[in-house]
Scaffold this motif. Structure first.
Motif, PDB file in Angstrom:
ATOM      1  N   GLU A 258       0.825  -1.212   0.000  1.00 22.99           N
ATOM      2  CA  GLU A 258       0.000   0.000   0.000  1.00 22.99           C
ATOM      3  C   GLU A 258       0.857   1.257   0.000  1.00 22.99           C
ATOM      4  OE1 GLU A 258      -2.669  -0.224   3.307  1.00 22.99           O
ATOM      5  OE2 GLU A 258      -3.970  -1.694   2.324  1.00 22.99           O
ATOM      6  N   SER A 259       1.933   1.246   0.763  1.00 23.08           N
ATOM      7  CA  SER A 259       2.772   2.440   0.833  1.00 23.08           C
ATOM      8  C   SER A 259       4.135   2.083   1.398  1.00 23.08           C
ATOM      9  CB  SER A 259       2.130   3.521   1.719  1.00 23.08           C
ATOM     10  OG  SER A 259       2.045   3.079   3.071  1.00 23.08           O
ATOM     11  N   VAL A 260       5.131   2.862   0.996  1.00 20.45           N
ATOM     12  CA  VAL A 260       6.450   2.854   1.628  1.00 20.45           C
ATOM     13  C   VAL A 260       6.793   4.314   1.866  1.00 20.45           C
ATOM     14  CG1 VAL A 260       8.884   2.248   1.458  1.00 20.45           C
ATOM     15  CG2 VAL A 260       7.163   0.746   0.423  1.00 20.45           C
ATOM     16  N   ARG A 261       6.930   4.687   3.110  1.00 19.32           N
ATOM     17  CA  ARG A 261       7.209   6.095   3.410  1.00 19.32           C
ATOM     18  C   ARG A 261       8.397   6.223   4.355  1.00 19.32           C
ATOM     19  NH1 ARG A 261       1.862   7.832   6.943  1.00 19.32           N
ATOM     20  NH2 ARG A 261       2.193   6.458   8.724  1.00 19.32           N
ATOM     21  N   MET A 262       8.964   7.406   4.345  1.00 15.54           N
ATOM     22  CA  MET A 262      10.164   7.664   5.130  1.00 15.54           C
ATOM     23  C   MET A 262       9.811   7.959   6.586  1.00 15.54           C
ATOM     24  SD  MET A 262      12.716   7.367   2.986  1.00 15.54           S
ATOM     25  CE  MET A 262      11.761   6.073   2.146  1.00 15.54           C
ATOM     26  N   ILE A 263      10.747   7.620   7.465  1.00 17.57           N
ATOM     27  CA  ILE A 263      10.665   7.963   8.878  1.00 17.57           C
ATOM     28  C   ILE A 263      11.871   8.842   9.218  1.00 17.57           C
ATOM     29  CG2 ILE A 263      10.716   7.087  11.240  1.00 17.57           C
ATOM     30  CD1 ILE A 263       9.392   4.559  10.259  1.00 17.57           C
ATOM     31  N   ARG A 264      11.612   9.918   9.904  1.00 21.73           N
ATOM     32  CA  ARG A 264      12.681  10.867  10.243  1.00 21.73           C
ATOM     33  C   ARG A 264      13.307  10.504  11.582  1.00 21.73           C
ATOM     34  NH1 ARG A 264      10.684  16.779   9.829  1.00 21.73           N
ATOM     35  NH2 ARG A 264       9.367  16.067  11.539  1.00 21.73           N
ATOM     36  N   HIS A 265      14.645  10.386  11.596  1.00 19.37           N
ATOM     37  CA  HIS A 265      15.378  10.014  12.801  1.00 19.37           C
ATOM     38  C   HIS A 265      16.620  10.890  12.953  1.00 19.37           C
ATOM     39  CE1 HIS A 265      13.334   6.631  14.517  1.00 19.37           C
ATOM     40  NE2 HIS A 265      13.420   5.884  13.427  1.00 19.37           N
ATOM     41  N   SER A 266      16.506  12.013  13.620  1.00 18.41           N
ATOM     42  CA  SER A 266      17.700  12.822  13.847  1.00 18.41           C
ATOM     43  C   SER A 266      18.668  12.108  14.791  1.00 18.41           C
ATOM     44  CB  SER A 266      17.322  14.192  14.416  1.00 18.41           C
ATOM     45  OG  SER A 266      16.681  14.065  15.677  1.00 18.41           O
ATOM     46  N   ASP A 267      18.152  11.295  15.702  1.00 14.65           N
ATOM     47  CA  ASP A 267      19.032  10.568  16.611  1.00 14.65           C
ATOM     48  C   ASP A 267      19.871   9.540  15.870  1.00 14.65           C
ATOM     49  OD1 ASP A 267      18.480  11.891  18.936  1.00 14.65           O
ATOM     50  OD2 ASP A 267      16.873  10.550  19.553  1.00 14.65           O
ATOM     51  N   TRP A 268      19.339   8.978  14.790  1.00 20.84           N
ATOM     52  CA  TRP A 268      20.147   8.063  13.981  1.00 20.84           C
ATOM     53  C   TRP A 268      21.330   8.815  13.366  1.00 20.84           C
ATOM     54  CZ3 TRP A 268      18.051   3.510  10.755  1.00 20.84           C
ATOM     55  CH2 TRP A 268      17.255   2.680  11.563  1.00 20.84           C
ATOM     56  N   LEU A 269      21.066  10.035  12.868  1.00 21.58           N
ATOM     57  CA  LEU A 269      22.152  10.825  12.289  1.00 21.58           C
ATOM     58  C   LEU A 269      23.223  11.131  13.329  1.00 21.58           C
ATOM     59  CD1 LEU A 269      20.463  13.460   9.937  1.00 21.58           C
ATOM     60  CD2 LEU A 269      21.912  11.532   9.302  1.00 21.58           C
ATOM     61  N   ARG A 270      22.799  11.524  14.495  1.00 17.86           N
ATOM     62  CA  ARG A 270      23.769  11.831  15.549  1.00 17.86           C
ATOM     63  C   ARG A 270      24.564  10.596  15.945  1.00 17.86           C
ATOM     64  NH1 ARG A 270      21.406  14.351  20.570  1.00 17.86           N
ATOM     65  NH2 ARG A 270      23.529  15.064  20.913  1.00 17.86           N
ATOM     66  N   SER A 271      23.880   9.444  16.017  1.00 18.16           N
ATOM     67  CA  SER A 271      24.580   8.211  16.365  1.00 18.16           C
ATOM     68  C   SER A 271      25.582   7.829  15.279  1.00 18.16           C
ATOM     69  CB  SER A 271      23.571   7.080  16.575  1.00 18.16           C
ATOM     70  OG  SER A 271      22.743   7.357  17.692  1.00 18.16           O
ATOM     71  N   SER A 272      25.209   8.031  14.008  1.00 18.60           N
ATOM     72  CA  SER A 272      26.144   7.767  12.907  1.00 18.60           C
ATOM     73  C   SER A 272      27.354   8.683  13.002  1.00 18.60           C
ATOM     74  CB  SER A 272      25.451   7.968  11.561  1.00 18.60           C
ATOM     75  OG  SER A 272      24.377   7.072  11.390  1.00 18.60           O
ATOM     76  N   ALA A 273      27.092   9.949  13.289  1.00 18.58           N
ATOM     77  CA  ALA A 273      28.184  10.909  13.396  1.00 18.58           C
ATOM     78  C   ALA A 273      29.124  10.547  14.548  1.00 18.58           C
ATOM     79  CB  ALA A 273      27.618  12.312  13.584  1.00 18.58           C
ATOM     80  N   LYS A 274      28.567  10.107  15.658  1.00 16.45           N
ATOM     81  CA  LYS A 274      29.401   9.721  16.793  1.00 16.45           C
ATOM     82  C   LYS A 274      30.238   8.487  16.470  1.00 16.45           C
ATOM     83  CE  LYS A 274      26.282  11.753  20.213  1.00 16.45           C
ATOM     84  NZ  LYS A 274      25.272  11.492  21.277  1.00 16.45           N
TER      85      LYS A 274
END
Length: 321
Positions: A258-274
């Motif tokens: 039916e759908s594939v939509r994005m989920i926003r995760h700023s904490d994922w970005l911060r964890s990647s950066a760390k």
């Protein structure tokens, strides 16, 4: 009821059997290496580096070689955070590492399910049970399923909810017994996602819904961070989906997407950066994304462009198969 337990996974010191696997979607054996990266678990200490490869026929990315089904438990620490129950079951302002990893705090999934309660729901990979508790409080008849004996025992004893140890298929789960099956960041952990999805299809009533959330390998954050991307979590993540390959996997398993939509995760970005900063010399851009406000802005930009590092699919078992 629902007290069946299986033996705990093998200890980390046990020998690992490696599986040189074909593509989990099409079965093709010709794959090209995408990258190699270590296990990011701080206490891992294995020194192993794992490869992510991409099928040259269908484009599916997967970890290969990988620990086989009997060995993969050695790579799950005893205190693996997604298996813990948060101290606060809801309403916490800041998300735990487990919430960041599983996406269980995201606003995008609220109001998603087609019933407001009284339906039967199976949460595959239920972890510590916070989602089960929330849905039970809303009137759902919930059942959890997880490979972790400790997590299941905690749900049974501390929350008083139905939970089973194991995977799909499960002898205690009967066909057409659920209106909804949810998979919050669990499908990427299994060795044979198509078989798991086909069993979920069998468990759903006609017209029932499947909800799958998983990391998005096609998102900008993977391009920015590569082997330090938080969504890789090697070797526990065995299949690395994109919107196209997730949709195709659902389709070949019998579902109507039916759908594939994005989920926003700023904490994922911060964890990647760390992770990037911890791994050695890095760019100003990576260091800047450890800042909360900039990570929020970057996550919003990814989401607006349809390039977030997490996605959610909703699929239906058709009324007529």
């Amino acid at each position: 009821m629902f007290t069946r337990l299986i033996p705990a996974p093998a200890e980390e010191s046990a020998a690992v059997t490696w599986d040189d696997a074909p593509c989990p979607l099409c079965g093709h054996e010709d794959a090209a290496t995408v990258l190699e990266a270590p296990d990011p678990t701080p206490a891992s200490g294995t020194g192993l580096v794992f490869a992510v490869v991409r099928c040259q026929r269908c484009g599916m990315a997967f970890t290969n070689p990988r620990p086989d089904a009997e060995s993969i438990g050695a790579f799950y620490p005893a205190d693996y955070r997604p298996h813990r129950r948060p101290r606060k079951m809801s309403g916490a302002r800041s998300l735990s590492w487990a919430a960041r990893m599983t996406g269980r705090g995201c606003k995008e999934r609220r109001g998603l399910l087609p019933w407001t309660g009284t339906g039967r729901l199976l949460d595959f990979g239920c972890g510590g049970g916070s989602y089960l508790k929330r849905m039970a409080d809303q009137g759902w008849a919930v059942t959890g399923l997880d490979a972790s004996v400790g997590a299941v025992r905690q749900i049974q004893e501390e929350l008083g909810l139905a939970a089973l140890v194991g995977s799909l298929p499960h002898p205690d789960l009967k066909p057409c017994s659920f209106e909804v099956v949810t998979m919050w960041h669990s499908l990427e952990h299994v060795h044979d996602p198509v078989s798991i999805l086909r069993e979920a299809f069998r468990l759903l009533v006609p017209g029932g819904k499947l909800v799958v959330a998983c990391p998005n390998l096609a998102g900008w954050p993977f391009k920015w961070f590569g082997g330090n991307w938080f969504g890789l979590d090697l070797p526990r993540h065995l299949t690395h989906f994109t919107p196209a390959t997730l949709s195709e996997t659902l389709t070949v398993s019998g579902f109507r997407v039916e759908s594939v939509r994005m989920i926003r995760h700023s904490d994922w970005l911060r964890s990647s950066a760390k992770l990037a900063v911890r791994s050695g010399p890095t760019s100003f851009w990576h260091r800047a994304l450890t800042w909360k406000l900039l990570a929020k802005a970057a996550a919003a930009a990814c989401h607006s462009a349809g390039m977030s590092d997490c996605m959610m699919a909703v699929a239906e078992r058709p009324e007529q198969d």
